[in-house]
Motif scaffolding. Structure first.
Motif, PDB file in Angstrom:
ATOM      1  N   SER A 199      -0.116  52.222 -62.101  1.00 35.52           N
ATOM      2  CA  SER A 199       0.447  51.745 -63.621  1.00 35.52           C
ATOM      3  C   SER A 199       0.292  49.908 -63.240  1.00 35.52           C
ATOM      4  O   SER A 199      -0.201  49.629 -64.041  1.00 35.52           O
ATOM      5  N   ASP A 200      -0.435  49.860 -62.024  1.00 36.15           N
ATOM      6  CA  ASP A 200      -1.450  49.029 -62.148  1.00 36.15           C
ATOM      7  C   ASP A 200      -3.147  49.150 -62.855  1.00 36.15           C
ATOM      8  O   ASP A 200      -4.185  48.580 -62.559  1.00 36.15           O
ATOM      9  N   PHE A 201      -3.447  50.385 -62.692  1.00 41.12           N
ATOM     10  CA  PHE A 201      -4.314  50.526 -63.468  1.00 41.12           C
ATOM     11  C   PHE A 201      -4.548  50.730 -65.612  1.00 41.12           C
ATOM     12  O   PHE A 201      -3.458  51.510 -65.982  1.00 41.12           O
ATOM     13  N   ASP A 202      -5.130  51.071 -66.223  1.00 43.00           N
ATOM     14  CA  ASP A 202      -5.329  51.938 -66.861  1.00 43.00           C
ATOM     15  C   ASP A 202      -5.363  53.083 -67.923  1.00 43.00           C
ATOM     16  O   ASP A 202      -6.211  53.562 -67.244  1.00 43.00           O
ATOM     17  N   LEU A 203      -4.387  53.723 -68.139  1.00 38.91           N
ATOM     18  CA  LEU A 203      -4.199  55.715 -68.307  1.00 38.91           C
ATOM     19  C   LEU A 203      -5.980  55.919 -69.368  1.00 38.91           C
ATOM     20  O   LEU A 203      -5.645  55.287 -70.676  1.00 38.91           O
ATOM     21  N   VAL A 204      -6.682  56.365 -68.947  1.00 41.44           N
ATOM     22  CA  VAL A 204      -7.407  56.654 -70.052  1.00 41.44           C
ATOM     23  C   VAL A 204      -7.600  58.126 -70.263  1.00 41.44           C
ATOM     24  O   VAL A 204      -7.776  58.542 -71.760  1.00 41.44           O
ATOM     25  N   ASP A 205      -7.234  59.241 -69.926  1.00 42.26           N
ATOM     26  CA  ASP A 205      -6.810  60.317 -70.049  1.00 42.26           C
ATOM     27  C   ASP A 205      -6.067  61.147 -69.205  1.00 42.26           C
ATOM     28  O   ASP A 205      -6.202  60.557 -67.899  1.00 42.26           O
TER      29      ASP A 205
ATOM     30  N   ALA B 146      -5.985  77.016 -57.636  1.00 52.00           N
ATOM     31  CA  ALA B 146      -5.680  77.818 -56.198  1.00 52.00           C
ATOM     32  C   ALA B 146      -5.089  76.717 -55.620  1.00 52.00           C
ATOM     33  O   ALA B 146      -5.797  76.401 -55.327  1.00 52.00           O
ATOM     34  N   THR B 147      -4.344  77.257 -54.999  1.00 51.71           N
ATOM     35  CA  THR B 147      -4.446  76.207 -53.596  1.00 51.71           C
ATOM     36  C   THR B 147      -4.974  76.461 -52.602  1.00 51.71           C
ATOM     37  O   THR B 147      -5.392  77.826 -52.005  1.00 51.71           O
ATOM     38  N   MET B 148      -4.600  75.449 -51.140  1.00 48.05           N
ATOM     39  CA  MET B 148      -5.450  76.732 -50.076  1.00 48.05           C
ATOM     40  C   MET B 148      -5.325  77.330 -49.331  1.00 48.05           C
ATOM     41  O   MET B 148      -5.876  77.485 -48.731  1.00 48.05           O
ATOM     42  N   ASN B 149      -4.349  77.060 -49.464  1.00 51.11           N
ATOM     43  CA  ASN B 149      -3.138  78.760 -49.675  1.00 51.11           C
ATOM     44  C   ASN B 149      -3.939  80.240 -50.140  1.00 51.11           C
ATOM     45  O   ASN B 149      -2.715  80.880 -50.399  1.00 51.11           O
ATOM     46  N   GLY B 150      -3.537  79.907 -51.934  1.00 49.19           N
ATOM     47  CA  GLY B 150      -4.297  80.758 -52.433  1.00 49.19           C
ATOM     48  C   GLY B 150      -2.997  80.851 -53.774  1.00 49.19           C
ATOM     49  O   GLY B 150      -2.903  82.431 -54.026  1.00 49.19           O
ATOM     50  N   HIS B 151      -1.930  80.340 -53.376  1.00 56.01           N
ATOM     51  CA  HIS B 151      -1.666  80.008 -54.932  1.00 56.01           C
ATOM     52  C   HIS B 151      -1.962  79.686 -55.933  1.00 56.01           C
ATOM     53  O   HIS B 151      -2.111  78.395 -55.980  1.00 56.01           O
ATOM     54  N   ARG B 152      -1.716  80.025 -57.221  1.00 58.57           N
ATOM     55  CA  ARG B 152      -2.012  79.804 -58.216  1.00 58.57           C
ATOM     56  C   ARG B 152      -0.328  78.622 -58.495  1.00 58.57           C
ATOM     57  O   ARG B 152       0.255  78.737 -58.540  1.00 58.57           O
ATOM     58  N   SER B 153      -1.455  77.425 -59.224  1.00 54.33           N
ATOM     59  CA  SER B 153      -0.322  76.670 -58.748  1.00 54.33           C
ATOM     60  C   SER B 153      -0.894  75.042 -60.423  1.00 54.33           C
ATOM     61  O   SER B 153      -2.455  75.336 -60.112  1.00 54.33           O
ATOM     62  N   ARG B 154       0.101  75.022 -60.794  1.00 56.77           N
ATOM     63  CA  ARG B 154      -0.052  74.204 -62.207  1.00 56.77           C
ATOM     64  C   ARG B 154      -0.077  72.770 -60.793  1.00 56.77           C
ATOM     65  O   ARG B 154       0.419  71.774 -60.045  1.00 56.77           O
ATOM     66  N   ALA B 155      -1.778  71.911 -62.167  1.00 56.12           N
ATOM     67  CA  ALA B 155      -1.748  70.380 -61.166  1.00 56.12           C
ATOM     68  C   ALA B 155      -1.993  69.661 -62.292  1.00 56.12           C
ATOM     69  O   ALA B 155      -2.355  69.587 -64.007  1.00 56.12           O
ATOM     70  N   VAL B 156      -2.387  68.599 -62.124  1.00 53.00           N
ATOM     71  CA  VAL B 156      -2.939  67.202 -63.680  1.00 53.00           C
ATOM     72  C   VAL B 156      -4.588  66.836 -63.006  1.00 53.00           C
ATOM     73  O   VAL B 156      -3.460  66.370 -62.070  1.00 53.00           O
ATOM     74  N   GLN B 157      -4.824  66.228 -64.020  1.00 50.22           N
ATOM     75  CA  GLN B 157      -5.900  64.889 -63.848  1.00 50.22           C
ATOM     76  C   GLN B 157      -5.827  64.287 -64.656  1.00 50.22           C
ATOM     77  O   GLN B 157      -5.125  64.417 -65.630  1.00 50.22           O
ATOM     78  N   LEU B 158      -5.599  62.975 -63.815  1.00 54.99           N
ATOM     79  CA  LEU B 158      -5.147  61.757 -64.350  1.00 54.99           C
ATOM     80  C   LEU B 158      -6.631  61.203 -64.200  1.00 54.99           C
ATOM     81  O   LEU B 158      -6.969  60.719 -63.061  1.00 54.99           O
ATOM     82  N   LEU B 159      -7.566  60.230 -65.391  1.00 52.03           N
ATOM     83  CA  LEU B 159      -8.279  59.089 -64.922  1.00 52.03           C
ATOM     84  C   LEU B 159      -7.633  57.972 -65.868  1.00 52.03           C
ATOM     85  O   LEU B 159      -7.344  57.683 -66.752  1.00 52.03           O
ATOM     86  N   ALA B 160      -7.819  56.853 -65.126  1.00 51.08           N
ATOM     87  CA  ALA B 160      -7.762  55.510 -64.666  1.00 51.08           C
ATOM     88  C   ALA B 160      -9.234  54.592 -64.210  1.00 51.08           C
ATOM     89  O   ALA B 160      -9.712  54.669 -63.953  1.00 51.08           O
ATOM     90  N   ARG B 161      -8.328  53.132 -65.163  1.00 48.79           N
ATOM     91  CA  ARG B 161      -9.479  52.504 -65.468  1.00 48.79           C
ATOM     92  C   ARG B 161      -8.717  51.117 -64.765  1.00 48.79           C
ATOM     93  O   ARG B 161      -7.826  50.693 -64.877  1.00 48.79           O
ATOM     94  N   LYS B 162     -10.333  50.091 -63.675  1.00 50.84           N
ATOM     95  CA  LYS B 162      -9.117  49.125 -63.101  1.00 50.84           C
ATOM     96  C   LYS B 162      -9.194  48.060 -64.126  1.00 50.84           C
ATOM     97  O   LYS B 162     -10.280  47.529 -65.046  1.00 50.84           O
ATOM     98  N   ARG B 163      -8.412  47.308 -64.847  1.00 50.25           N
ATOM     99  CA  ARG B 163      -7.965  46.718 -64.868  1.00 50.25           C
ATOM    100  C   ARG B 163      -9.076  44.784 -65.022  1.00 50.25           C
ATOM    101  O   ARG B 163      -9.566  45.068 -63.614  1.00 50.25           O
TER     102      ARG B 163
END
Length: 215
Positions: free
Chosen positions: A185-191, A198-215
């Motif tokens: 929340s102290d950053f500006d979310l860009v995208d 695949a997790t480190m133990n081989g399971h297919r899992s949902r993930a998210v990627q966030l790109l944030a910029r320092k104010r």
């Protein structure tokens, strides 16, 4: 919970043999100067560092709390710059010493909320104004296996929903996406984008990627 923040015995043991898979969405880094100062925090054995270097970034370094993972990285890519984190989350670098910081599948390894906040605060300190923080991490899963272990761990230890233990001994955390947004929340979310990994133990899992910029 705070003592779960490093889990150094795990990451210097079985964790040092794992394969990490979160992809780099290179289009998010289009326009970043090839001479930008890039830090991969929690770099493991340097997979992401190597990919960035291969795509023309010339000032890439990585840190990790596990000497075993750092040693593996140095053997794989002796030309890359690795360092062991002596007192995580603290970095040796001065304030505003990086232009881009990557945090790939690191928050999942830090189940304690205060420890996560301390890490993000430290990354904010070392990022230059306008610098980018690129986070990739696992979100809460919808299947019964994960629901059961989230609930069991919360009942037994009073941890936040989403914390669980893997079969081989790591304590991890999956996040509601809103938790990750709040952490930044102290950053500006860009995208933001949802992915599957695949997790480190081989399971297919949902993930998210966030790109944030320092104010």
């Amino acid at each position: 919970m705070k003592d779960l923040g490093s889990q150094i015995a795990y990451w210097d043991g079985v964790g040092a043999t794992k394969t990490f898979t979160h992809p780099v969405h290179l289009s998010w880094l289009t326009g970043v100067d090839p001479d930008a100062r890039v830090l991969d925090y929690g770099c493991g054995y340097g997979r992401v560092m190597a990919e960035l270097s291969e795509h023309g970034f010339r000032d890439v370094s990585g840190v990790d709390l596990s000497p075993a993972l750092i040693q593996r990285g140095r053997q794989l890519w002796p030309d890359l710059r690795f360092a062991v984190l002596e007192s995580p989350p603290d970095l040796i670098g001065a304030a505003e010493s990086f232009d881009v910081v990557l945090l790939f599948a690191v928050l999942t390894c830090i189940p304690d909320a205060d420890a996560q906040r301390a890490l993000v605060d430290e990354l904010n300190r070392v990022l230059a104004p306008g610098g980018l923080l690129y986070v990739s991490d696992l979100v809460l899963q919808d299947d019964e296996r994960n629901h059961s272990r989230y609930a069991a761990y919360a009942r037994q230890f009073g941890t936040p929903y989403g914390v669980f233990a893997t079969d081989d001994g790591a304590v991890c955390r999956h996040h509601d996406v809103e938790e990750l947004r709040a952490l930044l929340s102290d950053f500006d979310l860009v995208d933001e984008r949802g992915i599957e990994v695949a997790t480190m133990n081989g399971h297919r899992s949902r993930a998210v990627q966030l790109l944030a910029r320092k104010r």
